[in-house]
Design an enzyme around this catalytic site. Structure first.
Site: not given
Ligand code: FE2
Length: 427
Positions: A57, A59, A152, A210, A213, A309, A315
């Protein structure tokens, strides 16, 4: 004559003094103390020879963008999403490619040779999709990059997203993604799960969403995901990522949910570094941990991986492609400190994610690809404890990276001249 002979290796299952023989990019023999001529040799000196790390996982379209166009001052999920919205219009294909390739350099150096990356398709230009497909081709000789078409902003909430998602798949993206908890209502979230799973079933693709979450104890999308997986016969091909709401759910409800997940053979990816920092932000004290119920899922035989991630993106400001850092955080947050549990944490960044990606020829067995990492540690627990140095990284029998051994020098009266942070073992 062998191409490569590794000797005196300890394997993850505990076998010691093992030899691994390599011919034409494949492992041809794994046996104790093999003596055979080889063009190249590697003396593992009793250290741990592991299959490569795998991240299920990630991005990659956002990675290494730290500071663009500004840093996330609060460190929260909401500011991260806002920041990604500011950054998206400024992205260029070349900058995306440059950052992704730089991340893949880090990954290889850390022995991370397979990554499943979500790629945002909520951009009519599909700029990131094109860029990451290019990166996938470029890194293929040394790293398996699997891409997930990720809406997203919500496949139903974002105008045109479903068509863009299908276009991304047609262009070469592998897996169907989703984000049901980000749709406008619980009902719309459930509808998005059904729509996306039906698309995956029709096209014979894997799914990775996802899912839930949030800290909302009433979020129910993993239930829908398990139901649709079963209804459409997608058993074992669907992954629920994050599942953080499970942390906060009512225990009776979870006792009903877990068997549904088992029936669907759902794969689970927990992302401990991100979950522990982004969840629980609305709590005062006590603060919830916001990580899904990893030991309970494992106890039922579900396949659970730990993902990275994010690394240096809107993030998350930290990270270095080190899956042992991920495993260490997962171990701590889930309180998986038992001997078997600590080994499961190592499995969660190697074999478990390899199953999720469906990697062929993964492992240190005859017939597998000659892909492995020599770690400066004697077993998986020590590897996690030390976030062990990757002494040598091999892909298809070729050495593609290496790091000098970690050894601190000391100048102390009556003490050794160096330490490697290991204790002598009895026997
Ligand atoms: Fe993610």
């Amino acid at each position: 004559m062998l191409d490569l002979l590794v000797s005196h290796a300890t394997l993850v299952d505990g076998r010691t003094d093992m030899s691994v023989a390599v011919q034409a990019g494949h492992i041809v023999e794994v046996t104790p103390r093999l003596d055979a001529p080889a063009h190249q040799t590697l003396d593992a000196m009793g250290l741990l020879l592991s299959p490569p790390f795998v991240d299920a996982h990630f991005h990659m379209d956002a990675t290494l963008s730290y500071g663009l166009p500004r840093v996330n001052a609060s460190g929260t999920l909401l500011e991260g999403i806002a920041l990604w919205g500011e950054l998206k219009p400024l992205l260029t294909a070349q900058a995306l490619i440059d950052r992704a390739l730089a991340y893949c350099d880090w990954a290889v150096a850390k022995g991370l040779l397979a990554i499943r990356s979500h790629v945002d398709i909520c951009d009519p230009r599909l700029l990131a999709v094109q860029a990451l497909l290019d990166v996938k081709r470029r890194v293929a000789p040394y790293l398996d990059l699997q891409l997930v078409a990720f809406p997203q902003d919500g496949v139903l909430r974002s105008p045109g997203a479903f068509e863009q998602l299908k276009r991304a798949l047609a262009m070469g993206v592998d897996v169907v993604g989703g984000i049901p908890h980000f749709e406008r209502t619980m009902q719309q979230g459930a509808e998005s799960v059904r729509l996306l799973c039906e698309l995956a079933a029709a096209q014979g693709r894997m799914v990775d969403m996802h899912c839930d979450e949030s800290d909302d104890p009433l979020s129910r999308h993993v239930e829908t995901l398990a139901f649709e997986t079963q209804r459409l016969g997608l058993h074992g091909r669907v992954t629920g990522s994050h599942l953080t709401s499970m942390h906060s759910m009512d225990n009776y409800y979870v006792s009903k949910l877990l068997p549904l997940m088992v029936q669907a053979q759902l794969n689970v990816v927990s992302n401990p570094l991100i979950n522990i920092t982004l969840q629980g932000r609305h709590d005062t004290y006590p603060k919830r941990r916001g990580m899904t119920r990893v030991p309970e899922l494992l106890a039922l035989g579900l396949n659970v991986a730990f993902g990275h991630d994010c690394v240096m993106d809107p993030w998350y400001s930290l990270g270095s492609a080190d899956m042992l850092e991920v495993a260490q955080m997962g171990l701590h947050v889930a309180q998986m400190t038992g001997q078997a549990a600590m080994r499961q944490c190592f499995d969660a960044v190697t074999c478990a994610p390899a199953r999720i990606l469906g990697l062929d020829g993964y492992g240190i067995e005859p017939g597998c690809h000659a892909d492995f990492v020599l770690l400066q540690a004697r077993d998986p627990v020590e590897a996690i404890r030390l976030r062990a140095t990757r002494l040598a990284v091999y892909r298809r029998g070729q050495r593609i990276a290496g790091t000098p051994a970690n050894s601190a020098t000391l100048s102390l009266p009556g003490r050794p001249a160096q330490t490697q942070f290991m204790i002598d073992r009895p026997g």
